[in-house]
Structure formats: C-alpha cells, structure tokens
Design a protein around this motif. Structure first.
Motif, PDB file in Angstrom:
ATOM      1  N   TYR A 138      -0.488  36.632  45.607  1.00 60.40           N
ATOM      2  CA  TYR A 138       0.879  35.768  45.862  1.00 60.40           C
ATOM      3  C   TYR A 138       1.000  35.977  47.164  1.00 60.40           C
ATOM      4  N   LEU A 139       0.872  34.818  47.547  1.00 64.32           N
ATOM      5  CA  LEU A 139       1.684  34.325  48.811  1.00 64.32           C
ATOM      6  C   LEU A 139       2.807  33.604  48.992  1.00 64.32           C
ATOM      7  N   ILE A 140       4.021  35.127  49.446  1.00 63.37           N
ATOM      8  CA  ILE A 140       5.604  34.352  49.575  1.00 63.37           C
ATOM      9  C   ILE A 140       6.587  34.219  50.971  1.00 63.37           C
ATOM     10  N   GLU A 141       6.195  32.776  50.938  1.00 58.31           N
ATOM     11  CA  GLU A 141       6.859  31.587  52.290  1.00 58.31           C
ATOM     12  C   GLU A 141       8.087  32.434  52.249  1.00 58.31           C
ATOM     13  N   GLY A 142       8.078  32.412  53.834  1.00 59.38           N
ATOM     14  CA  GLY A 142       9.732  32.881  54.644  1.00 59.38           C
ATOM     15  C   GLY A 142       9.657  34.924  54.494  1.00 59.38           C
ATOM     16  N   TRP A 143       9.067  35.642  53.746  1.00 57.37           N
ATOM     17  CA  TRP A 143       9.510  36.742  53.515  1.00 57.37           C
ATOM     18  C   TRP A 143       8.053  37.850  54.032  1.00 57.37           C
ATOM     19  N   GLY A 144       9.284  38.774  54.277  1.00 55.89           N
ATOM     20  CA  GLY A 144       8.928  38.956  55.517  1.00 55.89           C
ATOM     21  C   GLY A 144       8.202  40.773  55.035  1.00 55.89           C
ATOM     22  N   HIS A 145       8.652  41.819  55.931  1.00 54.10           N
ATOM     23  CA  HIS A 145       7.921  43.369  55.129  1.00 54.10           C
ATOM     24  C   HIS A 145       9.399  43.665  54.768  1.00 54.10           C
ATOM     25  N   ASP A 146       8.924  43.368  53.564  1.00 55.01           N
ATOM     26  CA  ASP A 146      10.423  44.767  52.672  1.00 55.01           C
ATOM     27  C   ASP A 146       9.691  44.255  50.793  1.00 55.01           C
ATOM     28  N   TRP A 147      10.077  45.280  50.127  1.00 51.99           N
ATOM     29  CA  TRP A 147       9.303  44.690  48.424  1.00 51.99           C
ATOM     30  C   TRP A 147       9.970  43.872  48.163  1.00 51.99           C
ATOM     31  N   PRO A 148       9.466  42.495  47.274  1.00 49.35           N
ATOM     32  CA  PRO A 148      10.097  41.095  46.673  1.00 49.35           C
ATOM     33  C   PRO A 148      10.248  41.945  45.871  1.00 49.35           C
ATOM     34  N   GLY A 149      11.617  42.548  45.209  1.00 50.28           N
ATOM     35  CA  GLY A 149      12.016  42.607  43.847  1.00 50.28           C
ATOM     36  C   GLY A 149      13.179  42.547  44.502  1.00 50.28           C
ATOM     37  N   ARG A 150      14.290  42.582  43.270  1.00 52.64           N
ATOM     38  CA  ARG A 150      14.851  42.500  42.365  1.00 52.64           C
ATOM     39  C   ARG A 150      15.970  43.172  43.806  1.00 52.64           C
ATOM     40  N   TYR A 151      15.792  44.701  43.947  1.00 54.48           N
ATOM     41  CA  TYR A 151      16.462  44.925  44.736  1.00 54.48           C
ATOM     42  C   TYR A 151      16.672  44.430  46.464  1.00 54.48           C
ATOM     43  N   PHE A 152      16.209  43.336  46.422  1.00 53.09           N
ATOM     44  CA  PHE A 152      15.785  43.227  48.281  1.00 53.09           C
ATOM     45  C   PHE A 152      16.639  41.377  47.732  1.00 53.09           C
ATOM     46  N   THR A 153      15.219  40.707  46.414  1.00 50.49           N
ATOM     47  CA  THR A 153      15.565  38.995  46.317  1.00 50.49           C
ATOM     48  C   THR A 153      17.138  38.891  46.046  1.00 50.49           C
ATOM     49  N   GLY A 154      17.510  40.068  44.441  1.00 50.44           N
ATOM     50  CA  GLY A 154      18.666  39.774  44.085  1.00 50.44           C
ATOM     51  C   GLY A 154      19.342  39.619  44.864  1.00 50.44           C
ATOM     52  N   LYS A 155      19.691  39.938  46.255  1.00 48.54           N
ATOM     53  CA  LYS A 155      20.765  39.749  47.588  1.00 48.54           C
ATOM     54  C   LYS A 155      20.699  38.481  47.697  1.00 48.54           C
ATOM     55  N   LEU A 156      19.550  37.251  47.315  1.00 50.09           N
ATOM     56  CA  LEU A 156      19.789  36.130  48.314  1.00 50.09           C
ATOM     57  C   LEU A 156      20.258  35.621  46.988  1.00 50.09           C
ATOM     58  N   PRO A 157      21.264  34.159  47.933  1.00 47.94           N
ATOM     59  CA  PRO A 157      22.312  33.793  47.466  1.00 47.94           C
ATOM     60  C   PRO A 157      21.287  32.669  46.100  1.00 47.94           C
ATOM     61  N   GLU A 158      21.366  33.019  44.372  1.00 47.36           N
ATOM     62  CA  GLU A 158      21.529  31.988  44.015  1.00 47.36           C
ATOM     63  C   GLU A 158      20.412  31.212  43.473  1.00 47.36           C
ATOM     64  N   SER A 159      21.069  30.053  44.417  1.00 49.35           N
ATOM     65  CA  SER A 159      20.016  29.022  44.896  1.00 49.35           C
ATOM     66  C   SER A 159      19.009  28.951  45.533  1.00 49.35           C
ATOM     67  N   ASP A 160      18.519  30.072  46.094  1.00 54.08           N
ATOM     68  CA  ASP A 160      17.176  30.590  47.126  1.00 54.08           C
ATOM     69  C   ASP A 160      15.913  30.566  45.657  1.00 54.08           C
ATOM     70  N   PRO A 161      14.950  29.999  45.846  1.00 60.13           N
ATOM     71  CA  PRO A 161      14.115  30.261  44.764  1.00 60.13           C
ATOM     72  C   PRO A 161      13.847  31.187  44.486  1.00 60.13           C
ATOM     73  N   LEU A 162      14.035  32.043  45.936  1.00 54.56           N
ATOM     74  CA  LEU A 162      13.627  34.320  45.315  1.00 54.56           C
ATOM     75  C   LEU A 162      14.084  34.468  44.899  1.00 54.56           C
ATOM     76  N   SER A 163      15.312  34.199  44.605  1.00 52.84           N
ATOM     77  CA  SER A 163      16.677  34.963  43.930  1.00 52.84           C
ATOM     78  C   SER A 163      16.305  35.816  42.766  1.00 52.84           C
ATOM     79  N   GLN A 164      14.981  35.402  41.948  1.00 44.89           N
ATOM     80  CA  GLN A 164      14.560  35.679  40.734  1.00 44.89           C
ATOM     81  C   GLN A 164      12.951  36.446  40.609  1.00 44.89           C
ATOM     82  N   PHE A 165      12.169  36.093  42.109  1.00 40.93           N
ATOM     83  CA  PHE A 165      11.525  37.261  42.168  1.00 40.93           C
ATOM     84  C   PHE A 165      11.238  38.489  41.697  1.00 40.93           C
TER      85      PHE A 165
END
Length: 321
Positions: free
Chosen positions: A279-306
C-alpha cells in the motif's frame, strides 16, 4: 521520530497509566481490559514489560487469534495502543492484542534492536527478538491463544523490528504487516550494511508506506528529516525481498483506491498460500495511517476514512498456518 509519539507517551505516563494497569493472572476470571505484565528479563537495568488487551468476547474456552503490535522509536506500548486503534478493533473482531515495550529509561525513549537500527538497543545488541518471543510465550501460558493465528504489526523502528522477527521466527507467525520501515541499511559509513536474514519459509506480508515520508524515505537512503549518516534500503527493495522469499509470480496486480490516493500492488498465488501486498499512500508522511490521524482530516479528504488497523486485520484473518 515525530514529536507526537513523545507527547502521547508522556501524557499517558503522567496520567498514571502503568500504575492503573493490572497484572494478568493465569487463573480465574479474565475481565475485558488492557493489562500490564512485567517479565524477568532486563535491558538497560530495567525489567521488560508488555501490555495485553483482552476483548469482551474472550471466555477462556475457544482460543483467539493474537496480534502483536510493535511501537516505533521513542514511543511506548500504551502510545501504540492509543493511536493504532487495534484494541478497539479487537473488541469488535474478537482477537487478543499484545503490545511489547521496547528498551528505554523509566518508560521513556523506548526503541528496538532491529539489526541496522536503532540507538542504544542496536549498539548494545539487545536480544529483542528473544524478548518478543518470550512475551508471546508468556501470553500463551496466561490466555487461550490460537497458535495457528499469531500475527505481527510494526511501525517505523517497530516495523523494522517486525521485519527482523518475521525473518528469524517465521514459523511462529501466520502473517505480518510492516509500516514506514525498511529491511536493512547502515548506521554509518563506518558500519557494514545489514539486512534481515532469509526467512525460514514463506509468509503472507503487507507493507504500507507514505510517499511523503521524510524519516524513512520511500526511495531509501538517508533520512530527509533527520539527516546524518544512517541509510535505509528502499521500500521496493524490501518488498522484492519478500516477493522472492514467497516465490510469488513475476507480474503483480495494481489498483487505485481512495480516489486514486492509494496504490495497492498485490502478488497472489505465492508459495504455500502466501501473498504480498504493498500500500503506497500519496502525500502521507511518517505517521500511523489510521483514524487517530486520518480522522482529523476534512471529510472531503479521500484519506479521512483510511484505517490501517482495519485493512491489516482484514488481511490477517484470511490467513493461518
């Protein structure tokens, strides 16, 4: 590593998490919660320990799968539990979660000897493979675990530790997932290059990596965030290592998900029913790619549900020895 890890660890420590956690007894009723267990194994003058999360569905009759989740450098088992989301997921999916603590000082600055990385643990050649295996075996004595469904997840330095453990103790695992990590590298120009040894056999694996990761760059080499002489193998070199180990077909399948922000490459029909996912995640840095971080993204961001935990568990539960 990101300052968030230190912040999470310090906050949980200041709230007295470890003082509140209870030791998991071998006999009697097991209440659903997270327990702390200290072991008679020392590193840096302190006893090693781990956290074990027991879901509400555990009744001590049917053995449950066990997922071992390994934190990154300068983090803790409790910090990893907080932002990975695996304990909440285990309560819904009914599996046990083991969070080992790395070598540190008074619960701080904990890290792992992953061979080529990192810090004092690697310099002192701490036997972290042996400690994690001992922690798993200790859980076996306290809880009913399905030995055919033991899995491992690691992030950053913990991902490198998971790489090493999966290579050296392959037969203990039914699958593994590695995030923001590398199978090898060099601590400095004076040190020889190191990579994980050849595994004992095939193993289903999943690799996740942010394309904007500046700590462990996708293309390998030195950290763009920290600089210094340390270098890492690239993500693709790490993936190719497992593709070769699992004797996968030459041509993988590629898909775009999350409105094109995540590229998923899969090698299926590998040896002994193993498979490799990247899984290669565009624009994602060195953070755990889960709801603790992705849930803080705007709902319009495709990664907000990752949610990495959900994806990893969906992969794990299709595999067993």
């Amino acid at each position: 590593m990101k300052s968030i890890y230190l912040a999470v660890a310090a906050t949980i420590f200041s709230l007295g998490f470890f003082a509140c956690a209870k030791t998991l007894l071998i006999k009697g009723h097991i209440e659903s919660k997270t327990y702390e267990q200290e072991m008679d194994i020392q590193a840096n003058g302190f006893n090693r320990s781990y956290l074990i999360h027991v879901p509400p569905g555990y009744h001590g009759q049917d053995p449950l799968p066990l997922v071992v989740v390994i934190h990154g450098a300068f983090d803790t088992a409790s910090g990893m539990e907080t932002y990975s989301g695996f304990s909440e997921l285990s309560d819904r999916e009914n599996f046990l979660v083991l969070y080992p603590n790395g070598m540190g000082l008074f619960g701080y600055l904990q890290h792992w000897n992953a061979g080529h990385c990192c810090g004092k643990a690697a310099k002192d050649q701490i036997d972290d493979v042996g400690f994690i295996e001992a922690a798993i075996q200790d859980v076996f004595t306290r809880l009913r675990v399905d030995h055919q469904r033991v899995f491992m997840v690691g992030f950053s330095n913990g991902g490198m530790m998971a790489y090493r453990f999966a290579a050296e103790e392959t037969e203990l695992l039914a699958g593994a997932a590695f995030l923001a990590a590398s199978i090898g590298g060099r601590p400095s120009e004076k040190d020889p290059e190191w990579r994980i040894p050849n595994p004992e056999g095939p193993l289903p694996v999943m690799v996740m990596h942010g394309m904007a990761d500046r700590d462990v760059p996708f293309e390998g080499g030195a950290s763009k965030q920290r600089g210094g002489p340390r270098t890492y193998w690239s993500v693709m070199d790490s993936v190719k290592f497992w593709v070769a180990n699992d004797k996968c077909p030459d041509k993988p399948t590629k898909q775009k998900r999350y409105k094109g922000h995540v590229e998923v490459t899969s090698w299926r029909d590998c040896s002994r029913h193993s498979e490799v996912f990247l899984y290669l995640i565009e624009g994602w840095g060195h953070d755990w790619p889960g709801r603790y971080f992705t849930g803080k993204l705007p709902e319009s961001d495709p990664l907000s549900q990752f949610d990495a935990a959900e994806i990893i568990w969906s992969f794990f539960k299709t595999h067993r020895h």
